[in-house]
Design a protein around this motif. Structure first.
Motif, mmCIF file in Angstrom:
data_model
loop_
_atom_site.group_PDB
_atom_site.id
_atom_site.type_symbol
_atom_site.label_atom_id
_atom_site.label_comp_id
_atom_site.label_asym_id
_atom_site.label_seq_id
_atom_site.Cartn_x
_atom_site.Cartn_y
_atom_site.Cartn_z
ATOM 1 N N SER A 108 1.804 -6.466 -9.373
ATOM 2 C CA SER A 108 2.231 -6.020 -8.053
ATOM 3 C C SER A 108 3.746 -5.820 -8.013
ATOM 4 C CB SER A 108 1.839 -7.070 -7.002
ATOM 5 O OG SER A 108 2.387 -6.735 -5.747
ATOM 6 N N VAL A 109 4.184 -4.868 -7.217
ATOM 7 C CA VAL A 109 5.615 -4.651 -7.021
ATOM 8 C C VAL A 109 6.251 -5.876 -6.368
ATOM 9 C CG1 VAL A 109 5.396 -3.521 -4.760
ATOM 10 C CG2 VAL A 109 7.343 -2.982 -6.230
ATOM 11 N N HIS A 110 5.455 -6.637 -5.645
ATOM 12 C CA HIS A 110 5.973 -7.793 -4.908
ATOM 13 C C HIS A 110 6.275 -8.984 -5.813
ATOM 14 C CE1 HIS A 110 5.109 -5.452 -1.384
ATOM 15 N NE2 HIS A 110 3.873 -5.292 -1.803
ATOM 16 N N MET B 134 11.464 -0.092 -0.924
ATOM 17 C CA MET B 134 10.515 0.169 0.160
ATOM 18 C C MET B 134 9.428 -0.903 0.269
ATOM 19 S SD MET B 134 11.380 2.779 1.952
ATOM 20 C CE MET B 134 9.854 3.055 2.846
ATOM 21 N N ALA B 135 9.261 -1.747 -0.747
ATOM 22 C CA ALA B 135 8.171 -2.726 -0.762
ATOM 23 C C ALA B 135 8.144 -3.658 0.448
ATOM 24 C CB ALA B 135 8.194 -3.520 -2.068
ATOM 25 N N ALA C 225 -1.098 1.736 8.262
ATOM 26 C CA ALA C 225 -0.401 0.518 8.671
ATOM 27 C C ALA C 225 1.056 0.510 8.215
ATOM 28 C CB ALA C 225 -1.130 -0.710 8.127
ATOM 29 N N ASP C 226 1.317 1.023 7.027
ATOM 30 C CA ASP C 226 2.689 0.988 6.513
ATOM 31 C C ASP C 226 3.615 1.911 7.293
ATOM 32 O OD1 ASP C 226 2.313 -0.972 4.622
ATOM 33 O OD2 ASP C 226 1.891 0.428 3.008
ATOM 34 N N ALA C 227 3.135 3.061 7.711
ATOM 35 C CA ALA C 227 3.972 3.961 8.512
ATOM 36 C C ALA C 227 4.272 3.331 9.869
ATOM 37 C CB ALA C 227 3.293 5.314 8.688
ATOM 38 N N TRP D 237 1.748 0.708 0.592
ATOM 39 C CA TRP D 237 2.189 1.997 0.061
ATOM 40 C C TRP D 237 2.953 1.786 -1.247
ATOM 41 C CZ3 TRP D 237 7.160 3.624 -0.785
ATOM 42 C CH2 TRP D 237 7.392 4.988 -0.871
ATOM 43 N N ALA D 238 3.889 0.828 -1.248
ATOM 44 C CA ALA D 238 4.717 0.563 -2.431
ATOM 45 C C ALA D 238 3.879 0.041 -3.588
ATOM 46 C CB ALA D 238 5.832 -0.429 -2.080
#
Length: 187
Positions: free
Chosen positions: A170-172, A149-150, A15-17, A156-157
């Motif tokens: 989370s990175v978010h 990239m998040a 999904a991320d790609a 992915w991130a």
């Protein structure tokens, strides 16, 4: 009859790609014709960054991108370029996101990835580990890259943030990277 179903593309690339490829096609307010040609390239780009993050934190092992034969001057030049690119690209991505120009933000992140690639090819993990500056800077650059990239590849991130960079959250939930305009200037 004019809908493109993403299920097959998601099954093949993730999904991320697919999301990143859509964002790379151009600004969201511009009309675009769907084309799957860029999907494989975006998948390769995400895989390349994945390997670079592993390399930056010293977890690449035999999969390292390092290539012997660089002089200390070449290694230092690659580090200097990466420091400059880290700051320049963060500033550019901030501006591009504010204008919803995700395609140019991704292109800038690709430039940062190129600088990272040059750096890890010229500086071995052992050399980087021996330098106090590099030990700290390598992790910083890896975290900055994942944070940039998040919004583009969120799952992915988050996976990189937690499994490779070793964070529990989370990175978010992280603050956006900052930059120094003075360090972003070319020599």
């Amino acid at each position: 009859g004019n809908v493109v179903s993403p299920e097959e593309m998601i099954a093949g690339y993730g999904a991320d790609a697919v999301r990143a490829a859509m964002l790379f096609m151009g600004p969201p307010d511009k009309e675009k014709l769907w084309n799957e040609d860029g999907l494989a390239g975006m998948y390769k780009f995400l895989c390349r960054i994945w390997r670079q993050v592993y390399d930056l934190v010293g977890e690449a092992g035999d999969e390292t991108l390092y290539q012997e034969g660089s002089t200390p001057e070449q290694a230092q030049a690659a580090l200097d370029t990466l420091v400059r690119e880290r700051h320049r690209v963060v500033g550019k991505v901030i501006d591009d996101f504010a204008r919803n120009n995700f395609n140019t933000a991704i292109a800038a992140i690709m430039e940062l990835s190129n600088a990272i690639g040059d750096y890890v090819r010229r500086c071995s993990a052992a050399e980087r580990e021996a330098s106090e500056f590099s030990r700290v800077f390598d992790v910083e650059v890896a975290e900055v890259l994942v944070k940039l990239m998040a919004p583009i590849a969120p799952h992915w991130a988050d996976e990189l943030w937690q499994t490779v960079l070793g964070h529990d959250d989370s990175v978010h939930t992280q603050s956006w990277p900052t930059f120094d305009p003075e360090q972003a200037k070319a020599d």
